[in-house]
Enzyme design. Sequence first.
Site, PDB file in Angstrom:
ATOM      1  N   THR A  36      38.727  37.001  32.256  1.00 45.86           N
ATOM      2  CA  THR A  36      37.816  36.946  31.110  1.00 45.86           C
ATOM      3  C   THR A  36      37.843  38.258  30.326  1.00 45.86           C
ATOM      4  O   THR A  36      37.802  38.253  29.094  1.00 45.86           O
ATOM      5  CB  THR A  36      36.379  36.610  31.570  1.00 45.86           C
ATOM      6  OG1 THR A  36      36.404  35.360  32.245  1.00 45.86           O
ATOM      7  CG2 THR A  36      35.420  36.533  30.396  1.00 45.86           C
ATOM      8  N   CYS A  37      37.933  39.359  31.031  1.00 45.48           N
ATOM      9  CA  CYS A  37      37.961  40.667  30.377  1.00 45.48           C
ATOM     10  C   CYS A  37      39.180  40.800  29.470  1.00 45.48           C
ATOM     11  O   CYS A  37      39.092  41.318  28.355  1.00 45.48           O
ATOM     12  CB  CYS A  37      37.965  41.777  31.424  1.00 45.48           C
ATOM     13  SG  CYS A  37      36.598  41.669  32.599  1.00 45.48           S
TER      14      CYS A  37
END
Length: 157
Positions: free
Chosen positions: A47-48
């Site tokens: 997600t980062c």
Amino acid sequence: MIAQGQALPSATFSLLDEQGMTNPSTEQLFAGKKVVLFAVPGAFTPTCSAKHLPGFIVHQAQFSSKGVDSIICLSVNDAFVMKAWGEHQGAQGITMLADGDASFTKAIGLDKDTAGFGGIRSKRYAMVVDDGVVTQLFVEQDKQFGVSSAEQVLANL
């Protein structure tokens, strides 16, 4: 947990950039500036890498047009990892800041224990800091992404 209206605690970070390794302080990074600081649980994580950092890269000009002097991405990683991740993501113009021992993250109460993932890490959040004081704070629930996105922060500037 730190709250809106509170000053950031004094801390020292690690930063590896084209000038080499430095250890900027909270005061050097935030005094007299409007800064968007966002934190991720880990560099190179799904997600980062796919959502959080890319949003701030894409919207740098909009942040600047709203008076933001700098954008800082913080993670409980070392400066070498943060530099490599920034280069991999094309994050020119974003300060890729390392809180290697999580001392800042713990001091603001946004740490979490991810024992199976990597130990003490940062919660996912974003904040607007004006001259060292938190003016807006966007903290995600565990395993969520949305309230700390670049788009959400921009909408609230």
